[in-house]
Design an enzyme around this catalytic site. Structure first.
Site, PDB file in Angstrom:
ATOM      1  CB  ALA A  35      36.565  47.296  10.845  1.00  0.00           C
TER       2      ALA A  35
ATOM      3  CE  LYS B 223      34.794  41.210  11.781  1.00  0.00           C
ATOM      4  NZ  LYS B 223      36.193  41.384  11.571  1.00  0.00           N
TER       5      LYS B 223
ATOM      6  N   GLY C 210      37.300  45.868  19.197  1.00  0.00           N
ATOM      7  CA  GLY C 210      36.929  44.555  19.722  1.00  0.00           C
ATOM      8  C   GLY C 210      38.102  43.873  20.424  1.00  0.00           C
TER       9      GLY C 210
ATOM     10  CG  ASP D 188      43.392  48.321  12.327  1.00  0.00           C
ATOM     11  OD1 ASP D 188      43.320  47.127  12.670  1.00  0.00           O
ATOM     12  OD2 ASP D 188      43.385  49.255  13.144  1.00  0.00           O
TER      13      ASP D 188
ATOM     14  N   GLY E 182      44.389  42.479  15.516  1.00  0.00           N
ATOM     15  CA  GLY E 182      43.290  41.529  15.366  1.00  0.00           C
ATOM     16  C   GLY E 182      43.649  40.356  14.476  1.00  0.00           C
ATOM     17  CB  SER E 183      41.889  37.136  14.113  1.00  0.00           C
ATOM     18  OG  SER E 183      40.606  37.621  13.790  1.00  0.00           O
ATOM     19  CB  THR E 184      41.447  40.509   9.689  1.00  0.00           C
ATOM     20  OG1 THR E 184      40.201  40.118  10.285  1.00  0.00           O
ATOM     21  CG2 THR E 184      41.319  40.476   8.179  1.00  0.00           C
TER      22      THR E 184
ATOM     23  CD  GLU F 202      42.820  48.694  16.495  1.00  0.00           C
ATOM     24  OE1 GLU F 202      43.053  47.493  16.353  1.00  0.00           O
ATOM     25  OE2 GLU F 202      41.699  49.126  16.785  1.00  0.00           O
TER      26      GLU F 202
END
Ligand code: 5RP
Length: 225
Positions: free
Chosen positions: A86, A124, A99, A84, A30-32, A106
């Site tokens: 969320a 979040k 998502g 990770d 993911g983007s984070t 994961e």
């Protein structure tokens, strides 16, 4: 960069402080996580010795791009840490993930880790999981009948599409996005779902996160379970 993106960068870069020399690191998706891998690459350039196991093809690509060495589960039994993102985090640090469609791998890297650290922007955080449609990975064969059985638990599953085509996960499966609105007992719902033939994995991560690093763009907070 908007406040949410600033917060993602902030927590992503903060998370690498938990990565120490010699560690085997689970790399989420993911983007984070992108910001975490980028920062990790800088530290590797400066001499940090670690090896990562990526949870998606996209993450593997970023790791290669930023020079983070990779390994796999044929050589590693246990990860020291997994970091990770969320989609939702509740007050008990239970999560909705998937998502980006990487929930199965994961969960494997979360389960194989001594410590699971979640990095999240403030948006979040929720009181109850469920506003974000729960991603459920299902076998393509008979997905329609699997979806009907999932629907009996109180949602209307929607098959995930990308560019008008059915989205296919890195594992060759489909994703059903299931709006439950409010999930009062995430563990019970996970058990009901995983008991349906054709369900490969759910995006409910119950009692797995050890720490959540959260930012509103300027301040960091670390919540421990
Ligand atoms: C992918 C995930 C991601 O961790 C989750 O979707 C959060 O993504 P982002 O950091 O882009 O907001 O579970 O399957």
């Amino acid at each position: 960069m908007n406040e949410t993106d600033k917060a993602k960068k902030h927590v992503g870069e903060e998370a690498v402080l938990y990565v120490k020399n010699g560690m085997k690191v689970g790399l989420g998706s993911g983007s984070t996580v992108y910001w975490m891998i980028r920062k990790l690459g800088e530290l590797v350039q400066q001499g940090l010795r670690i090896e990562g196991i990526p949870s998606s093809n996209q993450t593997a690509q970023w790791a290669k791009e930023f020079g983070v060495p990779l390994t796999d589960f044929s050589k590693v039994d246990k990860l020291d840490i997994t970091i990770d993102g969320a989609d939702e985090v509740d007050l008990n640090l239970n999560l909705i993930k998937g998502g980006g469609g990487a929930l199965l791998r994961e969960k494997v890297i979360a389960n194989a880790a001594k410590e699971l650290i979640i990095i999240a922007d403030k948006s979040k955080f929720v009181t109850h999981l469920g506003k974000f449609p729960l991603p459920i990975e299902v076998l393509p064969f008979g997905w329609e009948v699997t979806a009907k059985q999932i629907g009996l638990l109180g949602c209307q599953p929607i098959i995930r599409k990308r560019d008008l085509e059915t989205f296919v996960s890195d594992n060759g499966n489909y994703i059903l996005d299931c709006s439950f609105e409010e999930i009062n007992d995430p563990q019970k719902l996970h058990e009901q779902l995983i008991g349906i033939v054709g369900v490969v994995e759910t995006g409910l991560f119950v009692d797995m996160a050890n720490k959540v690093i959260v930012s509103n763009g300027s301040e960091i907070e670390v919540i421990t379970s």
